[in-house]
Write a protein that holds these residues in place. Structure first.
Motif, PDB file in Angstrom:
ATOM      1  N   SER A  97      47.842  67.532  74.036  1.00  0.00           N
ATOM      2  CA  SER A  97      48.150  67.194  72.575  1.00  0.00           C
ATOM      3  C   SER A  97      49.407  67.957  72.016  1.00  0.00           C
ATOM      4  CB  SER A  97      47.085  67.928  71.827  1.00  0.00           C
ATOM      5  OG  SER A  97      45.706  67.301  72.159  1.00  0.00           O
ATOM      6  N   SER A 206      37.633  66.925  72.410  1.00  0.00           N
ATOM      7  CA  SER A 206      38.959  66.085  73.053  1.00  0.00           C
ATOM      8  C   SER A 206      39.020  66.169  74.268  1.00  0.00           C
ATOM      9  CB  SER A 206      40.097  66.631  72.210  1.00  0.00           C
ATOM     10  OG  SER A 206      40.445  67.772  72.606  1.00  0.00           O
ATOM     11  N   ASP A 239      45.888  59.763  74.611  1.00  0.00           N
ATOM     12  CA  ASP A 239      45.584  61.365  74.888  1.00  0.00           C
ATOM     13  C   ASP A 239      44.266  61.144  75.650  1.00  0.00           C
ATOM     14  OD1 ASP A 239      45.618  64.007  74.421  1.00  0.00           O
ATOM     15  OD2 ASP A 239      45.481  64.115  72.716  1.00  0.00           O
TER      16      ASP A 239
HETATM   17 MG    MG Z   1      44.069  68.047  73.279  1.00  0.00          MG
END
Ligand code: MG
Ligand code: ADP
Length: 382
Positions: A97, A206, A239
């Motif tokens: 990220s 995530s 991502d």
């Molecule tokens: Mg991340």
């Protein structure tokens, strides 16, 4: 012309936890050569392993440099009608990220995604005699469910469909017109929030889901004869989920099954990469996961692709870091055949222009207005 997937490695600085644990550095780089060397902390006599990439960015590197060196030409290609994909890979907490979204301050560490927004709209602002239509979409894959992060219901499961020309797409995925960088950032934040809410409800984070932000560009200009040509480029910004569980797929039997279930898409991505580069497999298992189906064009297809493999320097992450380096090393042998998307049949620009012509004709009384008025909402994006 075939070109390989561009792969760079980026090593973040040691974090507070690693320093507190008194970890040693086991990664070194020679940026001028694009090489990265890793030493096994448990076996000091073993020769260090060295890998070479399209770029090696050590702990003091900036996203600005990475963008200018590698991402810039790829995004430039998108503004010319090529498809492009940029994805970040690596263990959780290693800078995916940080590289994709980045931080606003210092400005040299703004992420690849906001830089791509700036780049695209800069190109639009200086292009003479060219019309642009730009849309964005944002989706997430969690546990093999595809969700529209910008849709009316961001938890609803979406289906993948296949079209002979368009390829694989998400049926009904919402497309949002963007006119400037502010629109892009707004859409990005909105989707990110939906992802975060989903995360607390589903106990996901995530490190277990993949997200794909896509910018669809259509541009039209007239050739010398005055005939209009439309080109369409698509930029996927990906991502990926943290790769630490993927490391476990080196195991066999039950543990392999378990790791596969935890993140089927990430294991499938590894299998697709292996099959593409071993030269023997005729069958590439794209269909094994949602991620590999959606990224099919980016892996051995007609897309320009770049991978940022993110590393930790700490010796207690040796196994994970070595696994990321091996993964990245395989990926750089994938060959793509990028081509410009010229005059696509489903160009929205053309559909809109035709609608406008029709409306003009109706206004001028040349053709009758249909009973019940007219419907401009029929265009269903990819
Ligand atoms: Mg991340
Ligand atoms: P990931 O998305 O891979 O899980 P993050 O990008 O969130 O990891 O990074 C984890 C932490 O490390 C964040 O606090 C981030 O600011 C920091 N970090 C990551 N890469 C770098 C880097 N190259 N330089 C400085 N800090 C970094």
């Amino acid at each position: 012309m075939a070109e390989c997937v561009k792969v760079i490695v980026r090593c973040r600085p040691m974090n507070g936890r690693e320093k507190a644990l008194d970890c040693k550095n086991c990664v070194s780089m020679e940026s001028a050569k694009g090489s990265c060397t890793i030493k096994n902390p448990d076996d000091p006599k073993a020769p260090p392993k060295t890998f070479t990439f399209d770029g090696a960015y050590f702990t003091d590197s900036t996203t600005e440099a990475i963008y200018n060196d590698i991402a810039y030409p790829l995004v430039e290609g998108v503004t010319e009608g090529y498809n492009g994909t940029i994805f970040a890979y690596g263990q959780t907490g290693c800078g995916k990220s940080f590289s994709m979204q980045g931080i606003p301050d210092p400005a040299t560490q703004r992420g690849i995604i906001p830089r791509a927004f700036d780049h695209i709209f800069e190109t639009v602002s200086v292009a003479d005699g060219c019309k642009f239509l730009i849309h964005a979409s944002y989706l997430e894959i969690y546990n093999e469910d595809v969700r529209d992060l910008l849709g009316k219901d961001s938890k609803a499961r979406m289906d993948l469909k296949e079209h002979p020309e368009k390829g694989v797409y998400v049926a009904g995925l919402s497309m949002h017109p963007v006119h400037n960088v502010v629109d892009c950032n707004h859409i990005m934040e909105k989707g990110w929030k939906n992802r975060a809410t989903g995360a607390t409800l589903m106990n996901a984070d995530s490190s277990r889901s993949h997200s794909i932000f896509t910018i669809f560009m259509e541009m039209s200009n007239n050739d010398e004869e005055g005939e209009e040509h439309i080109r369409a480029g698509k930029l996927n910004l990906v991502d990926l989920a943290g790769s630490e569980r993927q490391g476990k797929t080196g195991a066999t039997g039950d543990r392999l099954k378990e790791a596969t279930k935890i993140n089927l898409s990430l294991s499938a991505l590894g299998n697709v990469i292996s099959a593409l580069v071993d030269g023997k497999s005729k069958h590439i298992p794209y269909r094994d996961s949602k991620l590999t189906r959606l990224l099919q064009d980016s892996l051995g297809g007609n897309t320009k692709t770049m991978m940022v493999a993110c590393l930790s320097p700490a010796d207690n992450n040796y196994d994970e870091t070595l696994s990321t380096l091996r993964y990245a090393n395989r990926a750089k042998n994938i060959k793509n055949k990028p081509k410009i998307n010229e005059d696509p049949k489903d160009a929205l620009l053309r559909q809109y222009q035709e609608e406008i012509e029709k409306l003009k004709a109706m206004l001028m009384g040349q053709i009758p207005v249909p009973k019940g008025g007219f419907d401009l909402s029929s265009s269903d994006g990819l």
